[in-house]
Write a protein that holds these residues in place. Sequence first.
Motif, PDB file in Angstrom:
ATOM      1  N   ASP A 426      13.241  18.368 -37.130  1.00 51.28           N
ATOM      2  CA  ASP A 426      12.419  17.793 -36.660  1.00 51.28           C
ATOM      3  C   ASP A 426      11.764  16.444 -36.743  1.00 51.28           C
ATOM      4  OD1 ASP A 426      11.563  19.109 -38.519  1.00 51.28           O
ATOM      5  OD2 ASP A 426      10.322  19.924 -37.111  1.00 51.28           O
ATOM      6  N   ALA A 427      11.835  15.753 -37.897  1.00 53.41           N
ATOM      7  CA  ALA A 427      11.328  14.615 -38.966  1.00 53.41           C
ATOM      8  C   ALA A 427      12.767  13.503 -38.539  1.00 53.41           C
ATOM      9  CB  ALA A 427      11.339  14.451 -39.875  1.00 53.41           C
ATOM     10  N   MET A 451      16.229  21.901 -35.662  1.00 54.35           N
ATOM     11  CA  MET A 451      15.383  23.190 -36.395  1.00 54.35           C
ATOM     12  C   MET A 451      14.419  22.744 -36.823  1.00 54.35           C
ATOM     13  SD  MET A 451      18.472  24.690 -37.360  1.00 54.35           S
ATOM     14  CE  MET A 451      19.675  24.610 -38.253  1.00 54.35           C
ATOM     15  N   ASP A 453      10.543  23.515 -38.224  1.00 51.56           N
ATOM     16  CA  ASP A 453       9.682  23.746 -39.159  1.00 51.56           C
ATOM     17  C   ASP A 453       8.681  23.061 -39.533  1.00 51.56           C
ATOM     18  OD1 ASP A 453      10.839  21.285 -40.214  1.00 51.56           O
ATOM     19  OD2 ASP A 453      12.317  22.598 -41.469  1.00 51.56           O
ATOM     20  N   ALA A 455       8.096  20.183 -40.194  1.00 53.79           N
ATOM     21  CA  ALA A 455       7.451  19.720 -42.247  1.00 53.79           C
ATOM     22  C   ALA A 455       9.054  19.160 -42.193  1.00 53.79           C
ATOM     23  CB  ALA A 455       8.301  20.770 -42.702  1.00 53.79           C
ATOM     24  N   LEU A 456       8.580  17.736 -43.510  1.00 59.30           N
ATOM     25  CA  LEU A 456       9.863  17.436 -43.640  1.00 59.30           C
ATOM     26  C   LEU A 456       9.986  18.134 -45.232  1.00 59.30           C
ATOM     27  CD1 LEU A 456       7.831  14.145 -45.016  1.00 59.30           C
ATOM     28  CD2 LEU A 456       9.590  14.613 -42.863  1.00 59.30           C
ATOM     29  N   ASP A 457      10.647  19.519 -44.663  1.00 61.79           N
ATOM     30  CA  ASP A 457      10.324  20.690 -45.678  1.00 61.79           C
ATOM     31  C   ASP A 457      11.351  20.521 -46.890  1.00 61.79           C
ATOM     32  OD1 ASP A 457      11.111  23.447 -45.893  1.00 61.79           O
ATOM     33  OD2 ASP A 457      12.709  23.434 -46.290  1.00 61.79           O
TER      34      ASP A 457
HETATM   35 MG   LIG Z   1      12.141  19.077 -40.448  1.00 58.38          MG
END
Ligand SMILES: [Mg+2]
Length: 526
Positions: A426-427, A451, A453, A455-457
């Motif tokens: 997403d980022a 994807m 989430d 977040a910067l997973d």
């Molecule tokens: Mg992400």
Amino acid sequence: MPTLVELFADKIAEAGVDVVFGLPGGENVDLLDSLRRWGIEFVLVRNESSAIFMADVHARITRGIGAALTTLGPGASNAYAGIAHAWLDRAPVLLLTAQTDPKLIGVHTHQVLDLGSVFRPVTKFTAQLMPDSASDTIDYAIALLKSGRPGPVHLSLPAAGALKEVHSSSRPTRQSTREISAEDVARAKNLLASSRRPVVLVGLGLEPDRPYSQLRALAESLHAPVIDMPKSKGALPADHALFVGTLGLTANDPAYEILDSSDCILAIGFDVVELVRPWRQPQPLIWIANWNDQDPRIDSDCELVGDIAKILDALLDSPVGVDEAWGEGRVQMWREARFSKLPTASAPNRISPADALDSIRACTPPEVIVTTDVGSHKIFTCLHWKAMQPNTFFVSNGLSVMGFGLTAAIAAARATREPTVCITGDAGLAMVMGELALIVEMDLPVMVVVMNDSALDLIRFAQTRKNLQIFGTEFANPNYEAIASAFGLSFARIQNKSECEVAVQAAVASRRPTLLEVMIDPAGYR
Ligand SMILES: [Mg+2]
Ligand SMILES: Cc1ncc(C[n+]2csc(CCOP(=O)(O)OP(=O)(O)O)c2C)c(N)n1
């Protein structure tokens, strides 16, 4: 006599360029006009680095060169991430930027940067085009793109020189061809003959040679397991009995188990730039590539540089004496131990990465092109995606730069007109979201799988691993349905495997530009 911009258009057209990706400034309008008059398509990107990513993928698919255009200072510096990618991912991309009139340098500073100094560390060559020498400079720059290890070159064109009449010459530039010595071939054969557990390691340098049938024949004759790197996924189909897996994602990639237990490495088109940890394999290594072992040089016992297909053919009759427990049997054991363990989603209304990728694989044709962006989803996709055909998987892995995935998919679908899947975080999508417009403008069969989430997973996971608080790595996502609708893409939100299958099938069948918001369970990446 042609003007300088006509000469440029003429020379790149002669070199096979039929599309330039870019975002012009006022200084580029004469050049832009010459591209138009020469019948060269121009793809107007929304961010300059996107132009370089697209030019890279275009070159890799067409086996040609890529071309990109930006204005001076701000446009050129906005292309930096792209050029840095082309440098570390070994992409033959010619970047043409504008520049201030040389007479004004030192007097006038608005938007003026020393672009030679800016680009020198990340290009094979950078130069300003001067009317007297432009013809030779362009020839030299074009020849350099693909000679030896491919990489980007940068040329700048002062607006004041654009319409100057120039002398056009055509100096045939010699491509150096290395003869493979019989002695080196014999040395490689001796190493293979004494090996009980040979392994083949392939990397980004298989393109543009495409020695895929020779690679398969040699691996089969040696019973050598094949390990690929992210940029060579598909070199051997993922369902081949000798295919192990992909290396270069983490310090402990599962494929190291096979590499570490081998006693001889056949490195083909291999480049350590794709590894996240320093190279330290002690086994004898046979280096086969189109360029010298360099930058950094790794220890090898034998270096065969030249046409890869010919080298592999020359090795095909090597005597073999591999252990019975090696080869296909060893690969089978390794696979069974590994693939029994993948988790399904644990969170409610979330899909696991494995389920998402497996349903995309099940609902797309073997030749589908997949691109990935950078983050946890990239590591998982590189390790888990089953690429069935060569050159169908695109990733930034030397630089590993976010923003590549979407732009790569656009360029791939534009060049092939075939269904193309982009797996992005997403980022990463947020960085290049404006490029979604191009999918619709060109009506491309691109499926963007984001994807979600929030977040910067990958970075959040680094915090968790160190027992740090989650800080600065989470964010709120936009309403993707509204985003899709604003850009004109079809849309679906996915929370489980069956929804994923239905949505992917629909996107493939309709060939419509589509955005799939996948509610991912990031725990499944681990
Ligand atoms: Mg992400
Ligand atoms: C241009 C750029 N900036 C920063 C990074 C460092 N980085 C690597 S992965 C990552 C997180 C990406 O987040 P997202 O796109 O959401 O993917 P996820 O890890 O969540 O799957 C960052 C910031 C990078 N590789 N490239």
